[in-house]
Scaffold this motif. Sequence first.
Motif, mmCIF file in Angstrom:
data_model
loop_
_atom_site.group_PDB
_atom_site.id
_atom_site.type_symbol
_atom_site.label_atom_id
_atom_site.label_comp_id
_atom_site.label_asym_id
_atom_site.label_seq_id
_atom_site.Cartn_x
_atom_site.Cartn_y
_atom_site.Cartn_z
ATOM 1 N N GLN A 215 42.596 -1.869 86.671
ATOM 2 C CA GLN A 215 43.485 -0.795 87.097
ATOM 3 C C GLN A 215 43.331 -0.477 88.576
ATOM 4 O O GLN A 215 44.199 0.168 89.157
ATOM 5 N N VAL A 216 42.224 -0.899 89.164
ATOM 6 C CA VAL A 216 41.944 -0.583 90.571
ATOM 7 C C VAL A 216 42.460 -1.706 91.465
ATOM 8 O O VAL A 216 42.119 -2.877 91.273
ATOM 9 N N ASP A 217 43.285 -1.340 92.438
ATOM 10 C CA ASP A 217 43.779 -2.319 93.411
ATOM 11 C C ASP A 217 42.886 -2.378 94.644
ATOM 12 O O ASP A 217 42.660 -3.447 95.214
ATOM 13 N N LEU A 218 42.411 -1.207 95.060
ATOM 14 C CA LEU A 218 41.553 -1.101 96.235
ATOM 15 C C LEU A 218 40.433 -0.113 95.951
ATOM 16 O O LEU A 218 40.587 0.805 95.148
ATOM 17 N N GLY A 219 39.336 -0.274 96.660
ATOM 18 C CA GLY A 219 38.291 0.725 96.698
ATOM 19 C C GLY A 219 38.021 1.076 98.141
ATOM 20 O O GLY A 219 38.173 0.240 99.033
ATOM 21 N N SER A 220 37.633 2.326 98.399
ATOM 22 C CA SER A 220 37.310 2.725 99.760
ATOM 23 C C SER A 220 36.296 3.852 99.711
ATOM 24 O O SER A 220 35.952 4.359 98.633
ATOM 25 N N LEU A 221 35.808 4.252 100.890
ATOM 26 C CA LEU A 221 34.724 5.224 100.977
ATOM 27 C C LEU A 221 35.188 6.540 101.584
ATOM 28 O O LEU A 221 36.122 6.582 102.389
ATOM 29 N N MET A 222 34.498 7.606 101.207
ATOM 30 C CA MET A 222 34.749 8.920 101.798
ATOM 31 C C MET A 222 33.431 9.691 101.847
ATOM 32 O O MET A 222 32.520 9.449 101.042
ATOM 33 N N CYS A 223 33.336 10.597 102.835
ATOM 34 C CA CYS A 223 32.157 11.461 102.907
ATOM 35 C C CYS A 223 32.625 12.893 103.143
ATOM 36 O O CYS A 223 33.650 13.131 103.784
ATOM 37 N N GLN A 224 31.860 13.835 102.603
ATOM 38 C CA GLN A 224 32.243 15.235 102.726
ATOM 39 C C GLN A 224 32.070 15.716 104.155
ATOM 40 O O GLN A 224 31.117 15.338 104.852
ATOM 41 N N ILE A 225 33.012 16.529 104.611
ATOM 42 C CA ILE A 225 32.911 17.165 105.925
ATOM 43 C C ILE A 225 33.027 18.672 105.736
ATOM 44 O O ILE A 225 33.771 19.146 104.869
ATOM 45 N N THR A 226 32.283 19.405 106.533
ATOM 46 C CA THR A 226 32.280 20.868 106.419
ATOM 47 C C THR A 226 32.594 21.556 107.741
ATOM 48 O O THR A 226 33.019 22.710 107.739
ATOM 49 N N ALA A 227 32.422 20.861 108.859
ATOM 50 C CA ALA A 227 32.655 21.471 110.168
ATOM 51 C C ALA A 227 34.151 21.658 110.397
ATOM 52 O O ALA A 227 34.943 20.716 110.214
ATOM 53 N N GLU A 228 34.550 22.852 110.815
ATOM 54 C CA GLU A 228 35.966 23.145 111.065
ATOM 55 C C GLU A 228 36.550 22.202 112.113
ATOM 56 O O GLU A 228 37.717 21.803 112.021
ATOM 57 N N VAL A 229 35.741 21.833 113.109
ATOM 58 C CA VAL A 229 36.241 20.962 114.171
ATOM 59 C C VAL A 229 36.641 19.598 113.600
ATOM 60 O O VAL A 229 37.615 18.979 114.065
ATOM 61 N N ASP A 230 35.936 19.119 112.593
ATOM 62 C CA ASP A 230 36.279 17.845 111.960
ATOM 63 C C ASP A 230 37.473 17.990 111.024
ATOM 64 O O ASP A 230 38.364 17.136 110.994
ATOM 65 N N ILE A 231 37.489 19.064 110.266
ATOM 66 C CA ILE A 231 38.583 19.294 109.313
ATOM 67 C C ILE A 231 39.918 19.402 110.029
ATOM 68 O O ILE A 231 40.957 18.943 109.525
ATOM 69 N N ASN A 232 39.914 19.976 111.228
ATOM 70 C CA ASN A 232 41.157 20.180 111.975
ATOM 71 C C ASN A 232 41.461 19.067 112.977
ATOM 72 O O ASN A 232 42.520 19.088 113.605
#
Length: 245
Positions: A121-138
Amino acid sequence: MKIIAVIPARYASTRFPAKLMQDLSGKPVILRTYEAAVATGLFDEVFVVTDSVIIYDAVTVSGGKAIMSMKEHESGSDRIAEAVEHLDVDVVVNVQGDEPFIDSEPLAKLIQVFKADTAQQVDLGSLMCQITAEVDINNPNVVKVVVDQNGFALYFSRSVIPYPREKNVGVRYFRHIGIYAFRKQALLDFYRLPMQSLEASEKLEQLRYLEFGKKIKMVETTHAGIGIDTPEDLDKARTIMSYKL
């Protein structure tokens, strides 16, 4: 299941020209990355895919495997698809050429996604990491991703997603780390499909997969990678490498 790593390597770079051929403790950056990918022991084969004779020669003269890209490409997926079209392979992992300090753990988790996906069922896999700093979120240069309850990507954006209209509801923000693992067919499909409006607007190639119904499984990691985008990054990399050698 045959799993290979492919390292797209362009000689030109807007921010740091020829960065992949810069010296990193006696070897070009691209060769350090290639050797690090091989050293993980995760792959049946590792290839550098490049449009540059200089990079091709640097890899092959040292005993590495490289493929010359025959066409001009707008994205890394296009370049990889051309390279693997006639290779006998099941899963292709895209390793960034400017990240010579490869952490094998998140790559192993990506590969496990496909080994566990017996229903395919999976075509691709990729990575993510949590961010909390407002400067990164924006920051529009920090690509965000939102996922469903099963970890499949719903959308990627340079904008803030989800928009925090309501505070304190437990929303976590995730940065997309641009390392992918592809089923070969997903790559070939991407190669033949036209760019649509979402991809054109955001300038994010992964949106083409979503727009055409591909399933992208996201894997959370705490490893954000150490990329070389500027001369200052290269100086830091040389310091890190000096401790490793």
